[in-house]
Design a protein around this motif. Structure first.
Motif, PDB file in Angstrom:
ATOM      1  N   ALA A   1       1.034  29.817  54.862  1.00 24.10           N
ATOM      2  CA  ALA A   1       2.255  29.910  55.669  1.00 24.10           C
ATOM      3  C   ALA A   1       2.775  28.504  55.891  1.00 24.10           C
ATOM      4  O   ALA A   1       2.015  27.533  55.826  1.00 24.10           O
ATOM      5  N   ARG A   2       4.065  28.402  56.159  1.00 25.57           N
ATOM      6  CA  ARG A   2       4.633  27.096  56.488  1.00 25.57           C
ATOM      7  C   ARG A   2       4.268  26.770  57.932  1.00 25.57           C
ATOM      8  O   ARG A   2       4.171  27.663  58.776  1.00 25.57           O
ATOM      9  N   THR A   3       4.030  25.496  58.225  1.00 25.15           N
ATOM     10  CA  THR A   3       3.598  25.131  59.577  1.00 25.15           C
ATOM     11  C   THR A   3       4.443  23.986  60.117  1.00 25.15           C
ATOM     12  O   THR A   3       4.787  23.053  59.391  1.00 25.15           O
ATOM     13  N   LEU A   4       4.782  24.076  61.400  1.00 20.39           N
ATOM     14  CA  LEU A   4       5.631  23.078  62.059  1.00 20.39           C
ATOM     15  C   LEU A   4       5.031  22.726  63.412  1.00 20.39           C
ATOM     16  O   LEU A   4       4.681  23.623  64.186  1.00 20.39           O
ATOM     17  N   GLU A   5       4.915  21.443  63.675  1.00 16.55           N
ATOM     18  CA  GLU A   5       4.482  20.995  65.011  1.00 16.55           C
ATOM     19  C   GLU A   5       5.679  20.425  65.763  1.00 16.55           C
ATOM     20  O   GLU A   5       6.409  19.594  65.243  1.00 16.55           O
ATOM     21  N   ILE A   6       5.833  20.887  67.020  1.00 15.15           N
ATOM     22  CA  ILE A   6       6.823  20.295  67.922  1.00 15.15           C
ATOM     23  C   ILE A   6       6.041  19.811  69.137  1.00 15.15           C
ATOM     24  O   ILE A   6       5.441  20.602  69.862  1.00 15.15           O
ATOM     25  N   ASN A   7       6.004  18.494  69.329  1.00 12.50           N
ATOM     26  CA  ASN A   7       5.186  17.933  70.406  1.00 12.50           C
ATOM     27  C   ASN A   7       5.752  16.575  70.799  1.00 12.50           C
ATOM     28  O   ASN A   7       6.438  15.928  70.015  1.00 12.50           O
ATOM     29  N   LEU A   8       5.452  16.152  72.016  1.00 14.58           N
ATOM     30  CA  LEU A   8       5.954  14.862  72.483  1.00 14.58           C
ATOM     31  C   LEU A   8       5.494  13.728  71.575  1.00 14.58           C
ATOM     32  O   LEU A   8       6.233  12.801  71.303  1.00 14.58           O
ATOM     33  N   GLU A   9       4.259  13.847  71.115  1.00 11.74           N
ATOM     34  CA  GLU A   9       3.692  12.803  70.242  1.00 11.74           C
ATOM     35  C   GLU A   9       2.812  13.509  69.210  1.00 11.74           C
ATOM     36  O   GLU A   9       2.488  14.686  69.399  1.00 11.74           O
ATOM     37  N   PRO A  10       2.411  12.832  68.139  1.00 11.07           N
ATOM     38  CA  PRO A  10       1.555  13.503  67.158  1.00 11.07           C
ATOM     39  C   PRO A  10       0.268  14.015  67.814  1.00 11.07           C
ATOM     40  O   PRO A  10      -0.385  13.275  68.540  1.00 11.07           O
ATOM     41  N   SER A  11      -0.065  15.260  67.554  1.00 10.42           N
ATOM     42  CA  SER A  11      -1.282  15.841  68.133  1.00 10.42           C
ATOM     43  C   SER A  11      -2.478  15.442  67.272  1.00 10.42           C
ATOM     44  O   SER A  11      -2.316  14.820  66.214  1.00 10.42           O
ATOM     45  N   GLU A  12      -3.643  15.860  67.722  1.00  9.56           N
ATOM     46  CA  GLU A  12      -4.886  15.600  66.976  1.00  9.56           C
ATOM     47  C   GLU A  12      -4.789  16.034  65.509  1.00  9.56           C
ATOM     48  O   GLU A  12      -5.218  15.343  64.618  1.00  9.56           O
ATOM     49  N   GLY A  13      -4.172  17.208  65.293  1.00 10.62           N
ATOM     50  CA  GLY A  13      -4.139  17.754  63.926  1.00 10.62           C
ATOM     51  C   GLY A  13      -2.773  17.601  63.261  1.00 10.62           C
ATOM     52  O   GLY A  13      -2.467  18.307  62.296  1.00 10.62           O
ATOM     53  N   ALA A  14      -1.961  16.660  63.735  1.00  8.76           N
ATOM     54  CA  ALA A  14      -0.571  16.551  63.252  1.00  8.76           C
ATOM     55  C   ALA A  14      -0.472  16.462  61.728  1.00  8.76           C
ATOM     56  O   ALA A  14       0.440  17.030  61.131  1.00  8.76           O
ATOM     57  N   SER A  15      -1.434  15.775  61.115  1.00  7.15           N
ATOM     58  CA  SER A  15      -1.336  15.564  59.668  1.00  7.15           C
ATOM     59  C   SER A  15      -1.544  16.864  58.878  1.00  7.15           C
ATOM     60  O   SER A  15      -1.257  16.926  57.687  1.00  7.15           O
ATOM     61  N   LEU A  16      -2.033  17.903  59.532  1.00  8.88           N
ATOM     62  CA  LEU A  16      -2.263  19.175  58.839  1.00  8.88           C
ATOM     63  C   LEU A  16      -0.988  20.017  58.734  1.00  8.88           C
ATOM     64  O   LEU A  16      -0.949  20.998  57.994  1.00  8.88           O
ATOM     65  N   PHE A  17       0.054  19.631  59.491  1.00 10.65           N
ATOM     66  CA  PHE A  17       1.284  20.431  59.486  1.00 10.65           C
ATOM     67  C   PHE A  17       2.201  20.036  58.334  1.00 10.65           C
ATOM     68  O   PHE A  17       2.260  18.868  57.947  1.00 10.65           O
ATOM     69  N   ASP A  18       2.960  21.021  57.815  1.00  8.65           N
ATOM     70  CA  ASP A  18       3.942  20.721  56.767  1.00  8.65           C
ATOM     71  C   ASP A  18       5.057  19.848  57.320  1.00  8.65           C
ATOM     72  O   ASP A  18       5.608  19.015  56.617  1.00  8.65           O
ATOM     73  N   GLU A  19       5.413  20.087  58.585  1.00  7.83           N
ATOM     74  CA  GLU A  19       6.509  19.333  59.192  1.00  7.83           C
ATOM     75  C   GLU A  19       6.171  19.043  60.646  1.00  7.83           C
ATOM     76  O   GLU A  19       5.558  19.881  61.311  1.00  7.83           O
ATOM     77  N   THR A  20       6.562  17.885  61.133  1.00  5.54           N
ATOM     78  CA  THR A  20       6.348  17.569  62.558  1.00  5.54           C
ATOM     79  C   THR A  20       7.655  17.052  63.142  1.00  5.54           C
ATOM     80  O   THR A  20       8.409  16.340  62.459  1.00  5.54           O
ATOM     81  N   ARG A  21       7.887  17.426  64.393  1.00  9.18           N
ATOM     82  CA  ARG A  21       9.054  16.916  65.120  1.00  9.18           C
ATOM     83  C   ARG A  21       8.543  16.436  66.464  1.00  9.18           C
ATOM     84  O   ARG A  21       7.936  17.230  67.209  1.00  9.18           O
ATOM     85  N   HIS A  22       8.782  15.177  66.784  1.00  7.78           N
ATOM     86  CA  HIS A  22       8.206  14.634  68.010  1.00  7.78           C
ATOM     87  C   HIS A  22       9.262  14.246  69.026  1.00  7.78           C
ATOM     88  O   HIS A  22      10.221  13.538  68.713  1.00  7.78           O
ATOM     89  N   GLY A  23       9.097  14.769  70.251  1.00  6.14           N
ATOM     90  CA  GLY A  23      10.050  14.535  71.329  1.00  6.14           C
ATOM     91  C   GLY A  23       9.837  15.608  72.378  1.00  6.14           C
ATOM     92  O   GLY A  23       8.935  16.447  72.251  1.00  6.14           O
ATOM     93  N   PRO A  24      10.627  15.614  73.446  1.00  5.69           N
ATOM     94  CA  PRO A  24      10.437  16.589  74.521  1.00  5.69           C
ATOM     95  C   PRO A  24      10.793  18.022  74.105  1.00  5.69           C
ATOM     96  O   PRO A  24      11.811  18.240  73.433  1.00  5.69           O
ATOM     97  N   ALA A  25       9.959  18.945  74.505  1.00  8.15           N
ATOM     98  CA  ALA A  25      10.152  20.354  74.139  1.00  8.15           C
ATOM     99  C   ALA A  25      11.508  20.879  74.607  1.00  8.15           C
ATOM    100  O   ALA A  25      12.138  21.677  73.911  1.00  8.15           O
ATOM    101  N   SER A  26      11.973  20.436  75.764  1.00  8.65           N
ATOM    102  CA  SER A  26      13.228  20.981  76.305  1.00  8.65           C
ATOM    103  C   SER A  26      14.413  20.666  75.396  1.00  8.65           C
ATOM    104  O   SER A  26      15.425  21.346  75.445  1.00  8.65           O
ATOM    105  N   ARG A  27      14.274  19.639  74.570  1.00  9.90           N
ATOM    106  CA  ARG A  27      15.354  19.303  73.629  1.00  9.90           C
ATOM    107  C   ARG A  27      15.056  19.890  72.241  1.00  9.90           C
ATOM    108  O   ARG A  27      15.918  20.499  71.618  1.00  9.90           O
ATOM    109  N   LEU A  28      13.818  19.705  71.765  1.00 13.56           N
ATOM    110  CA  LEU A  28      13.508  20.088  70.378  1.00 13.56           C
ATOM    111  C   LEU A  28      13.382  21.598  70.174  1.00 13.56           C
ATOM    112  O   LEU A  28      13.727  22.103  69.112  1.00 13.56           O
ATOM    113  N   VAL A  29      12.886  22.310  71.173  1.00 18.33           N
ATOM    114  CA  VAL A  29      12.676  23.755  70.967  1.00 18.33           C
ATOM    115  C   VAL A  29      14.011  24.510  70.903  1.00 18.33           C
ATOM    116  O   VAL A  29      14.231  25.291  69.965  1.00 18.33           O
TER     117      VAL A  29
END
Ligand code: OAD
Length: 230
Positions: free
Chosen positions: A192-220
């Motif tokens: 499956a495709r995977t996306l991380e949305i988090n303020l900063e890279p998480s522990e497993g960030a490198s495992l995601f196909d795509e990452t977006r970093h910033g506040p959830a209230s804006r990015l979500v």
């Protein structure tokens, strides 16, 4: 396209609820071994009840933020496949935002479980030493309906089933430090495709196909808009 969205404490941060592992987070103020294990409850039930009573009371003073509201909107409007929101949070901000297809894998602050009959019931107030179970009537046998370290997370069969059939997995506001949720992204690799949305890279960030970093209230809300207009 079947969606599974996983959320953690970061999604509720902008509503005013502390996260666990950020600077000044809950686990920097209290030791989890003293409040979040079955052993802690056996040793000092008043201390553990006091910790969760305070967190339950705090829910009266907070409200869902734009990230919770956007996910509820996605839940209501997503018709191009299945949708499941899995939260590690014990607050009720997703349901207060209107989410319907929601599972609380770490339990819910606003429910109490009876150690006599095993049932859990809605519970908005403090759990007092002699509080009686609304189901069986036993007094003094209620505990918070939350999952402690060393206990099995809830709804795992339904969560695994949704993960097995999902096309897109999105992880929001979680540090990726607590299992089994931390393992979902690796489990889905290549399936499956995977996306991380988090303020900063998480522990497993490198495992995601795509990452977006910033506040959830804006990015979500921005991500939800993309999904609904694509
Ligand atoms: P953590 O406190 O470990 O992680 C919160 C994550 O949210 C961090 O990676 C932050 O960078 C991020 N974050 C903070 N503010 C944010 C914002 N405004 N927008 C987006 N991201 C933000 O919390 P969890 O990963 O949820 O379990 O912790 C998992 C479990 O550990 C909890 O459910 C709890 C805890 O011990 C139990 O109590 C069983």
């Amino acid at each position: 396209m079947n969606l599974v969205v996983l959320t953690g404490a970061g999604i509720s941060a902008e509503s005013g609820l502390a996260t666990f592992r950020d600077l000044g987070g809950i686990w920097s103020q209290v030791r989890l071994e003293e409040v979040a294990t079955p052993e802690a409850f056996a040793a000092d039930p008043a201390r553990v009840q006091g910790f969760y009573n305070a967190r339950r009371a705090q829910l009266f003073r907070v409200a869902p933020n734009p990230a919770h509201l956007a996910l509820a909107r996605l839940d209501a409007l997503w018709t191009r496949g299945d949708f499941l929101l899995v939260t590690q949070n014990v607050d009720d901000l997703h349901e207060r935002a209107g989410a319907r297809r929601l599972l609380h894998m770490h339990g819910e602050l606003r429910r109490a479980r009876c150690l006599a009959c095993g049932e859990d019931h809605p519970w908005l107030e403090d759990i007092a030493p002699h509080s009686a179970c609304p189901g069986c009537g036993a007094a003094g046998r209620l505990r918070p309906h939350v999952v402690w370290f060393g206990e099995m997370p809830l709804h795992m069969a339904r969560i695994q089933e949704a993960l097995a059939g999902c096309d897109l997995f999105v992880s929001i506001g979680t540090s990726g430090r607590v299992w089994p949720a931390a393992g979902f992204v690796a489990e889905l690799r290549g399936r499956a495709r995977t996306l991380e949305i988090n303020l900063e890279p998480s522990e497993g960030a490198s495992l995601f196909d795509e990452t977006r970093h910033g506040p959830a209230s804006r990015l979500v809300p921005a991500w939800v808009e993309e999904m609904l207009t694509a």
